[in-house]
Design an enzyme around this catalytic site. Structure first.
Site, mmCIF file in Angstrom:
data_model
loop_
_atom_site.group_PDB
_atom_site.id
_atom_site.type_symbol
_atom_site.label_atom_id
_atom_site.label_comp_id
_atom_site.label_asym_id
_atom_site.label_seq_id
_atom_site.Cartn_x
_atom_site.Cartn_y
_atom_site.Cartn_z
ATOM 1 N N ASP A 767 0.832 -1.201 0.000
ATOM 2 C CA ASP A 767 0.000 0.000 0.000
ATOM 3 C C ASP A 767 0.874 1.262 0.000
ATOM 4 O O ASP A 767 0.608 2.217 -0.744
ATOM 5 C CB ASP A 767 -0.910 -0.011 1.223
ATOM 6 N N LYS A 771 1.447 4.309 -3.006
ATOM 7 C CA LYS A 771 1.408 5.756 -2.747
ATOM 8 C C LYS A 771 2.696 6.432 -3.194
ATOM 9 O O LYS A 771 2.666 7.534 -3.763
ATOM 10 C CB LYS A 771 1.147 6.012 -1.265
#
Length: 911
Positions: A767, A771
């Site tokens: 995750d 980003k």
């Protein structure tokens, strides 16, 4: 030659004193002259006019006007000027006995010294009269029963309204008129054909009856009132274009003579009907009663013409298409003219001409809402400095069912007479040209015509320019069907810079493609041609922009889980404030999950969307869902809000943007997925007016993407972006202190709901890597997720665990390694933080566990906060820091909500 006595054929027994004349009938291709007996003719029936029209014979008897003008009268003079007020009441206003009483009440209460009232036939009566003619010329015997229906409608109305001598007198005239109509319709039945004069005679009776009844009701109030058969006064000359031109000189003469015989303070006049210079009954054509009233206003030089209808005035747009349309207080004559031409339900297009000459204002009022002031149409109002008051654009109107005809070719340039030849051919087939547009290069001419006429136009042009097409001087005659015209009207447009820019910008933001443009040098209107399916969206878009009415968004929510459901609840709670204070109407018309979807054109009730989803949801189908959200023609802008983490949904973004659907999402898959897909989406976004917002993909509700863009757009240079991007990992390392084990902190976070159901999804670092990839790409770096070095915090032996439970059970076995790193960091006065780094100088990114001094901003975090530091050319010594909650349903939904509102402001909502 056969002789037919219609008095004997008709059912009426009133046959004594027959007037027998010779009338031409068409039978096959033979013209037969038949003796027709019309029975007794009342003086005002004007059958004499009709018959004389057909025969052009001076021997016909019973001309009404002749009889009326020969009557001995007292000498008198018609007063003209401000003492007169003219009113016009349409068919809806006099639709039944109660409404006729209401009209009489309005007339009685008007305190003007003198009043002239023009009335239409009762509602639907003109259609009934045309139907009589159609039945008769079709040789359908049912015209007799239909005529009985007309009789009964007016008889019943008169019985409700009148009594005594007034009732008896009216019913006698009504019965005589019906008998005369039977004779006339019998003649039409035998001939199988109705000439225009016969038709005009028949259909004009509705006005005669309504005028007589209204006059009688006004007289019941004790006022001096008489009625006028406008055929005795108004003289018009029919033209070849289904219109008539008033003869004001002759009409004034006849009015003076009529008034000497019928002087009264209140005159109830028939609308719609008139006479030709030869005293032949005719009409002012459909919707001609407004025109009648305007002519009367000019003849009487009245101080005002009030047109009573069933709406509060002239609207800024059709309220059936734009619910936020407003009633205009004033319009100039030119503005009203333009709007009526372009189909707005304002006035008969020619109504304005007679009153303009004498500066007589027209007021549009609602008979059913007397408190509404209405709309005044007059000469444009200016202030003391000569500045024209009011908004630059007054209203918008549309015309549907059109086709564009495009004639183009290099041989047209500089060749005199080409345009003349084109429009001569169009004229020959009787087509109506609505709009013309020509490029200055003269390479092409395009024009709009009604779709029902385009086939004849195409054939005529191809025939006329056959040689030019064969020789290559013309390249094509192209027909573009399914078009509509949208016009913006306003007299002040000419003196206000930027009106056109605002108009076209509003259309572009609604993703409306314009096929043709026309604007006169007077700038009273801007006209564009758009696809018919886009017309209502286009109308709503421009109206919203100029009138600051609500910016309405059709919203489709994908993924009503924790984030999506929270977003729906936030929209529900804020909807009223957004509508009232910010003029934003977020209309959630669709919600879809993986198995079910719910759709509603008027908007889903968000107070019970969960229940509706269960009870009324249908099987989910993404293509159908997309078409539904996009296909709502009443809402100019649509947006898909993807609240999932699904790569398949993310793959739809390009197609949605291409179809003009805006996209808002927290889903990272599109922006961190294959680089070519990301570049393709961003390229499309930059080239179109379709927006793609994804602030919540990094930092939930924190302004990270917008801060980065602000730096880049103002010319700053990104050197490094470093941050704690995971709320889960922030919580874990903020609490991984003292003697606590890492597995203990993970178990605590899972129990509190800070982690995914399987904590490995957080601990893997994927995750954070997504980003970092997104921020790197936003900074101009072409990084791929696959090539990004990521430190996975899941021990290798546990990466293959079959379940989250098994993983959590075995995790304590691997606490020692992380505990050792923590101890080493603490010994050096440092802390452990899991960070993502974008190194713009080295053009790389990393995701890893790093150590920071205890006085570093990253060491000061608490809870699940995120922190991001931007080191740039401007912020080199002291990085720009954004800090705050970066996880949780409320803040993530809030970030998405903020993007939706930002989209609304981009689309024209006041900010």
């Amino acid at each position: 030659m056969p002789v037919v006595s219609l008095a004997k054929v008709a059912t009426s027994p009133a046959v004594a004193g027959d007037l027998t004349v010779r009338v031409p009938f068409i039978y096959g291709k033979r013209l037969l002259m038949n003796r027709v007996s019309f029975g007794k003719l009342r003086r005002r029936s004007c059958i004499g006019h009709c018959v004389r029209s057909e025969l052009q014979s001076p021997r016909v008897l019973g001309s009404v006007t002749d009889l009326a003008l020969d009557k001995s009268v007292e000498n008198g003079h018609l007063p003209k000027g401000d003492s007169w007020a003219v009113h016009k009441f349409g068919g809806t206003c006099v639709g039944n006995s109660e409404r006729i009483k209401d009209v009489a009440d309005v007339v009685v209460k008007d305190d003007s010294e003198r009043k002239l009232v023009v009335v239409s036939a009762m509602a639907k009566v003109t259609d009934m009269m045309y139907d009589l003619i159609h039945r008769a010329q079709s040789r359908d015997d049912s015209y007799l029963s239909a005529l009985s229906g007309v009789l009964e409608k007016h008889r019943a109305t008169a019985v409700d309204l009148l009594d005594g001598d007034e009732l008896s007198s009216f019913l006698a005239r009504l019965n005589d008129d019906i008998n005369n109509l039977k004779a006339m319709l019998r003649a039409i039945y035998i001939a199988g054909h109705a000439t225009e004069s016969f038709s005009d005679f028949v259909v004009g009776h509705g006005e005669l009856w309504s005028a007589q009844m209204l006059a009688a009701v006004v007289r019941k109030s004790g006022l001096d009132c008489t009625w006028m058969d406008a055929r005795d006064v108004l003289v018009v000359s029919p033209t070849s274009s289904n219109q008539v031109d008033p003869d004001f000189v002759e009409s004034e003469k006849r009015l003076e003579k009529w008034f000497t015989q019928n002087s009264a303070k209140i005159i109830i006049a028939t609308g719609f009907i008139a006479s030709t210079p030869q005293n032949i009954p005719t009409t002012l054509k459909r919707d001609g009663s407004d025109f009648s009233a305007a002519i009367m206003g000019a003849l009487f030089r009245s101080h005002q013409l009030t047109i009573w209808t069933d709406v509060d005035g002239v609207y800024s747009a059709d309220p059936r298409k734009v619910s936020e349309a407003v009633v205009l207080k004033t319009l100039s004559y030119q503005e009203a003219w333009e709007m009526s031409y372009f189909g707005a339900n304002v006035l008969h297009p020619r109504t304005i001409i007679p009153v303009m000459k004498y500066d007589i204002p027209i007021v549009i009022r609602n008979i059913f809402n007397l408190s509404a002031p209405g709309t005044m149409i007059c000469r444009q109002i200016e202030d003391e400095d000569g500045y024209k008051l009011d908004a630059p654009v007054k209203g918008f109107a549309t015309i549907d069912n059109l086709a564009l005809v495009n004639v183009e070719g290099t041989g047209m340039a500089g060749v005199p007479g080409t345009a003349s030849a084109i429009f001569s051919a169009v004229k020959e087939v009787g087509a109506n040209v609505i709009m013309i547009s020509q490029a200055s290069s003269e390479h092409s001419v395009c024009f709009a015509v009604p779709e029902k006429e385009v086939k004849a136009v195409s054939e005529a042009l191809n025939s006329r320019f056959r040689q030019a097409l064969a020789g290559g001087r013309l390249s094509q005659i192209e027909i573009i069907p399914n078009c509509s015209i949208l016009a913006a009207v306003g007299q002040k447009m000419a003196s206000t810079p930027g009106v056109s820019a605002t108009f076209f910008s509003a259309l572009a933001k609604a993703n409306i493609n314009i096929r043709a443009i026309a604007q006169g040098c007077s700038e009273f209107n801007i006209t564009v041609v758009v696809k018919r399916e886009d017309c209502i969206r286009a109308l709503r878009a421009v109206h919203s922009r100029f009138y600051l009415s609500r910016t309405t968004l059709a919203v489709g929510i994908i993924g009503p889980g924790l984030i999506g459901g929270t977003l729906l609840d936030q929209i529900r709670d804020q909807a009223a404030v957004l509508k009232e204070e910010y003029k934003i109407d977020l209309r959630v018309i669709g919600i879809t999950g993986s198995s079910k979807m719910l759709m509603s054109e008027s908007g889903i009730d968000l107070s019970r969307w969960r229940k509706l989803m269960k009870e009324e949801g249908e099987k989910a189908n993404m293509e159908k869902f997309t078409q539904y959200v996009k296909g709502n023609h009443f809402i100019p802008n649509s947006v898909m809000v993807d609240c999932t983490a699904d790569a398949d949904i993310a793959s739809c973004y390009y197609d949605w943007l291409l179809r003009g659907i805006h996209v808002v999402t927290p889903n990272k898959k599109a922006n961190s997925g294959p680089l070519d897909q990301y570049l393709k989406i961003r390229d499309l976004q930059r080239k179109s007016y379709t927006h793609y917002f994804y602030e919540a993909t990094v930092g939930a509700g924190l302004p990270i993407i917008s801060t980065l863009r602000g730096l880049l757009e103002t010319g700053d240079k990104i050197l490094r972006i470093e941050g704690i991007f995971s709320g889960t990992l922030s919580y874990l390392f903020n609490n991984f202190v003292g003697t606590r084990s890492f597995s203990e902190v993970v178990a605590e976070a899972k129990q509190a709901g800070f982690t995914e159901p399987d904590p490995r999804d957080d601990l893997s670092g994927t995750d954070v890597a997504r980003k970092v990839t997104i921020l790197a790409r936003e900074s101009g770096l072409k990084l791929d997720l696959e090539g990004l070095p990521v430190q996975n915090l899941v021990p290798k032996p546990l990466q293959a665990c079959a379940s989250a439970e098994e993983f959590m059970e075995k995790l304590p076995q691997f606490d020692e390694e992380l505990s050792k790193q923590r101890e080493e960091a603490e010994a050096a006065g440092e802390v452990l933080r899991y960070v993502g780094v974008v190194d713009a100088v080295e053009k790389k990114g990393t995701v890893e566990l790093k150590r920071y001094k205890k006085d570093h901003p990253f060491a000061q975090l608490s809870g699940a906060d995120n922190i991001i530091a931007f080191t740039t050319k401007r912020y080199k010594d002291q990085p720009l820091i954004v800090r705050g909650p970066g996880a949780g349903a409320q803040v993530t939904a809030g970030g998405i909500f903020s993007d939706i509102l930002r989209l609304a402001f981009y689309l024209g909502a006041p900010s």
